[in-house]
Design a protein around this motif. Structure first.
Motif, PDB file in Angstrom:
ATOM      1  N   SER A  51      25.150 -29.727  66.533  1.00 49.04           N
ATOM      2  CA  SER A  51      25.725 -29.772  67.890  1.00 49.04           C
ATOM      3  C   SER A  51      26.610 -28.559  68.138  1.00 49.04           C
ATOM      4  O   SER A  51      26.586 -27.983  69.238  1.00 49.04           O
TER       5      SER A  51
ATOM      6  N   ASP B 197      20.647 -32.388  72.959  1.00 48.86           N
ATOM      7  CA  ASP B 197      21.313 -32.820  71.721  1.00 48.86           C
ATOM      8  C   ASP B 197      20.953 -34.273  71.439  1.00 48.86           C
ATOM      9  O   ASP B 197      21.489 -35.177  72.070  1.00 48.86           O
ATOM     10  N   GLU B 198      20.029 -34.493  70.512  1.00 46.84           N
ATOM     11  CA  GLU B 198      19.544 -35.829  70.156  1.00 46.84           C
ATOM     12  C   GLU B 198      19.231 -36.654  71.413  1.00 46.84           C
ATOM     13  O   GLU B 198      19.752 -37.764  71.581  1.00 46.84           O
TER      14      GLU B 198
HETATM   15 MG   LIG Z   1      25.531 -33.657  66.594  1.00 49.97          MG
END
Ligand SMILES: [Mg+2]
Ligand SMILES: Nc1ncnc2c1ncn2[C@@H]1O[C@H](COP(=O)(O)OP(=O)(O)O)[C@@H](O)[C@H]1O
Length: 225
Positions: free
Chosen positions: A49, A170-171
């Protein structure tokens, strides 16, 4: 708008970012070409991240540089950097982060309205995208009135509605059941590929990474060769 001579949408050189005693990202150099889909994998806490936010110019590195379409993000003002993010980037976070007071359609219109597109044109564009993602029936609902998968598809529409040159995710499917995750992932990939947007996709799911053109792995803040 300065577009660099190279074909890279995003390129970084020697990015390093320290939080307290932890070197979250160490000497990361990455190049992402126009329209390329790059997955970033690695264990929790490995710096994925942090790297994503450095590449997007949300975090400023302690060392190293990032170019977005040839513009050195460290060499421009905060205001200019925010403008580049608004026009040239899209973001999809794990929980969608739609604005709860706005309907799905209003959320999707937002990047267009913020870049000066008329209300009428923004509405038409957002409606077309929502229909394409199977969300016509939900366009006037607020995020709390739709399923997690529907909200995440709307977040994906919002990230791509202004045809950014790069989308940072992000995910994006990490909070969804496997069926909704698969639907959201294919929406994200289809829209990015159709619009020619590059996609930088952080995930720890191997089956998600397998859909990318290229996979980068992080370990302890270091991008593995
Ligand atoms: Mg992360
Ligand atoms: N704002 C922060 N405060 C404290 N530690 C942080 C912060 N951001 C990142 N870190 C630390 O940096 C490392 C990388 O974090 P992160 O980029 O979130 O990893 P990942 O996304 O791969 O799980 C971790 O050790 C994390 O604890």
């Amino acid at each position: 708008m300065g577009i660099g001579v190279g074909a890279d949408v995003v390129s970084s050189d020697g990015l390093t970012y320290t939080v307290g005693q932890t070197v979250a990202v160490r000497e990361a150099s990455v190049c992402v070409a126009r329209g390329e889909v790059v997955a970033i994998t690695g264990p929790s806490g490995s710096g994925k991240s942090t790297l994503l936010f450095l590449l997007a110019g949300v975090l400023s590195p302690d060392k190293g540089s990032v170019h977005l379409n040839g513009v050195d993000l460290g060499a421009v003002s905060d205001r200019a950097r925010a403008g580049l993010r608004l026009r040239q980037c899209g973001f999809v976070m794990q929980f969608g982060d739609l604005i709860p007071e706005l309907t799905l359609a209003e959320n999707v219109e937002l990047p267009l309205r913020l870049t000066g597109v008329s209300a009428r044109k923004a509405r038409a564009t957002a409606d077309g995208l929502l229909a394409r993602l199977g969300l016509d029936g939900e366009r006037n609902r607020t995020p709390s009135r739709v399923s997690g998968g529907q909200a995440q598809r709307a977040a994906i529409a919002r990230a791509l509605v202004h045809q950014p040159s790069v989308v940072f995710a992000d995910e994006p499917t990490g909070a969804l059941d496997s069926h909704s995750a698969a639907q959201s992932l294919s929406a994200l990939l289809d829209l990015a590929r159709a619009g020619g947007s590059a996609l930088i996709l952080v995930t720890h799911a191997a089956e998600v990474a397998a859909t990318a053109d290229r996979v980068l792995t992080m370990r302890d803040g270091v991008l593995q060769a």
